[in-house]
Each structure stands twice: as C-alpha cells, then as structure tokens.
Design an enzyme around this catalytic site. Sequence first.
Site, PDB file in Angstrom:
ATOM      1  N   HIS A 140       1.464   0.361 -13.516  1.00 40.19           N
ATOM      2  CA  HIS A 140       2.199  -0.877 -13.788  1.00 40.19           C
ATOM      3  C   HIS A 140       3.696  -0.585 -13.704  1.00 40.19           C
ATOM      4  CE1 HIS A 140       2.708  -4.909 -15.367  1.00 40.19           C
ATOM      5  NE2 HIS A 140       3.709  -4.423 -16.085  1.00 40.19           N
ATOM      6  N   LEU A 142      -4.456  -7.053  -8.301  1.00 41.12           N
ATOM      7  CA  LEU A 142      -4.031  -7.986  -9.350  1.00 41.12           C
ATOM      8  C   LEU A 142      -5.152  -8.603 -10.172  1.00 41.12           C
ATOM      9  CD1 LEU A 142      -1.116  -9.848  -7.531  1.00 41.12           C
ATOM     10  CD2 LEU A 142      -1.022  -7.846  -9.013  1.00 41.12           C
ATOM     11  N   GLU A 170       7.157   5.663  -9.134  1.00 44.78           N
ATOM     12  CA  GLU A 170       5.732   5.509  -8.772  1.00 44.78           C
ATOM     13  C   GLU A 170       5.334   6.554  -7.743  1.00 44.78           C
ATOM     14  OE1 GLU A 170       4.983   0.778  -9.438  1.00 44.78           O
ATOM     15  OE2 GLU A 170       5.369   1.442  -7.417  1.00 44.78           O
ATOM     16  N   ASN A 212       1.803   3.025  -2.512  1.00 43.55           N
ATOM     17  CA  ASN A 212       1.230   4.005  -3.453  1.00 43.55           C
ATOM     18  C   ASN A 212      -0.071   4.593  -2.912  1.00 43.55           C
ATOM     19  OD1 ASN A 212       2.826   4.179  -6.131  1.00 43.55           O
ATOM     20  ND2 ASN A 212       2.857   2.006  -5.585  1.00 43.55           N
ATOM     21  N   GLY A 221       0.787  -1.228   0.000  1.00 50.05           N
ATOM     22  CA  GLY A 221       0.000   0.000   0.000  1.00 50.05           C
ATOM     23  C   GLY A 221       0.818   1.276   0.000  1.00 50.05           C
ATOM     24  N   ASN A 258      -4.690   2.377 -13.661  1.00 51.80           N
ATOM     25  CA  ASN A 258      -3.802   1.421 -13.001  1.00 51.80           C
ATOM     26  C   ASN A 258      -2.367   1.915 -13.146  1.00 51.80           C
ATOM     27  OD1 ASN A 258      -2.931  -1.133 -11.845  1.00 51.80           O
ATOM     28  ND2 ASN A 258      -2.321  -1.753 -13.915  1.00 51.80           N
ATOM     29  N   ASP A 278      -3.468  -4.937 -18.485  1.00 56.55           N
ATOM     30  CA  ASP A 278      -2.411  -4.011 -18.908  1.00 56.55           C
ATOM     31  C   ASP A 278      -2.532  -3.526 -20.358  1.00 56.55           C
ATOM     32  OD1 ASP A 278      -1.309  -4.374 -16.376  1.00 56.55           O
ATOM     33  OD2 ASP A 278      -0.107  -6.073 -17.045  1.00 56.55           O
TER      34      ASP A 278
HETATM   35  C1  GRF Z   1       3.363  -1.242  -7.523  1.00 59.06           C
HETATM   36  O1  GRF Z   1       4.622  -1.648  -7.970  1.00 59.06           O
HETATM   37  C2  GRF Z   1       2.450  -1.004  -8.690  1.00 59.06           C
HETATM   38  O2  GRF Z   1       3.124  -0.582  -9.828  1.00 59.06           O
HETATM   39  C3  GRF Z   1       1.861  -2.361  -8.922  1.00 59.06           C
HETATM   40  O3  GRF Z   1       1.708  -2.911  -7.637  1.00 59.06           O
HETATM   41  C4  GRF Z   1       2.672  -2.354  -6.759  1.00 59.06           C
HETATM   42  C5  GRF Z   1       1.968  -1.862  -5.539  1.00 59.06           C
HETATM   43  O4  GRF Z   1       2.864  -1.507  -4.539  1.00 59.06           O
HETATM   44  N1  GRF Z   1       0.648  -2.294  -9.699  1.00 59.06           N
HETATM   45  P1  GRF Z   1       2.331  -0.875  -3.176  1.00 59.06           P
HETATM   46  O5  GRF Z   1       1.395  -1.893  -2.537  1.00 59.06           O
HETATM   47  O6  GRF Z   1       1.626   0.389  -3.512  1.00 59.06           O
HETATM   48  O7  GRF Z   1       3.535  -0.644  -2.351  1.00 59.06           O
END
Ligand code: GRF
Length: 187
Positions: free
Chosen positions: A101, A82, A171, A13, A11, A99, A142
């Site tokens: 990626h 996912l 990110e 992000n 989490g 999303n 994707d």
């Molecule tokens: C990230 O690398 C994102 O690109 C992918 O899943 C990961 C999530 O990481 N879709 P986090 O749970 O936000 O640390």
Amino acid sequence: MNIAIFASGAGTNALKILQDETLQPFIQCIVTNKPQAGVVQIAKQFTKQVIVINKDSFFNTNQALHQLQHLQIEFVVLAGFLWKMPESFVKAFPNKIINIHPALLPKFGGKGMYGMYVHQAVVANNETETGITIHYVNEHYDEGQIIAQHKCIVDKNDTAETVSKKVQQLEHRYFVEVVKQLVVNHN
Ligand code: GRF
C-alpha cells in the site's frame, strides 16, 4: 513456494519481482481483472501465464481459487490489485497473501484510497512523511498485520505527483526484498 501475482495496473512492481532472478522461477501466473493493463504485457514478456478474472465469478464461484490450486500456488502477492480478497481466498492462503500500500497504514487506507488519491490526501493533510506499507491481507481493506513500513519525507514543495515518485522508489526498492524473505526463506 509457487507464487501468483495479482495486479491490474501498470505493473511496475510486478516487473521488479519478475526481474529478480531468485524470485522469477517461483512466479507461476499473473492474475488480473484488466486484460488491457500494462502488467499483462509484462507477464507475456516473461512468458508467464495470465489469468483474467471477472468480478461476478471471482466473488461468487471458486473458479479462480481452483485455478490457483491447480497451479499449486502457495503464496499470493497483490501488487496493484484493488478488489477485496474473498473470504474463501483468505481462508485458503492463511498468512500467505500480502499487499503493498502506498502510504503508512493505518493512515490513508481503506476503500477508495488507491493510486493518486492516496498521495493527494497526504499532501492535503500537510503530512510531513509518508511511505509504503507491506502487510498481510484479510477480508478488510488494508487492515491485515503489517510486515514492513518504509518512510520518506514530504516537504512543503511536494505535490501528489512528486510524492508518488518518492513512494514508488520505496516500493521498487523494498517489495522484492520482503517477498524474497517470506518466500525463499520458507522453501
Ligand atoms: C502501487 O503504488 C502499490 O502500492 C499499489 O498499487 C500500485 C501499483 O503500481 N497497491 P504498479 O502497477 O506496480 O506500477
């Protein structure tokens, strides 16, 4: 625009988005299929509602969709989620699901390409650059329209682990900005 974040991992992000003062009030809930995931604690820290979904009901009923409609969600952010989005979701939120990626799509995308698998493939393929892709979501993994990509260099000494750190920096730097542009500029 009310936002739902779908996440099932650490989490980090989601945390960046929640820490953003402009975006925070728009976040109505965190949706997850993993009640033990780190993101659930983060949601609680910010007193955001957590909606736990299971595969059977997510793909075979409209229960989750109705919950989001009840919360008047208009924008969905996938941040480490996912599962494919059911067609009913894609139809209910046209061009309103995005999303992130951890690679430069269309390279290193598709089923099974997530987490460290992506970075391992990048290193195994002797790529000289990788990065992030922020894209709209459709019914295929994707494959939705790309909104933004940011790159970093992969050098000979990089491992999947060091690549993952570089990508994570991108990110954390850019995802919030893109969400803000798409959400705040449309209110
Ligand atoms: C990230 O690398 C994102 O690109 C992918 O899943 C990961 C999530 O990481 N879709 P986090 O749970 O936000 O640390």
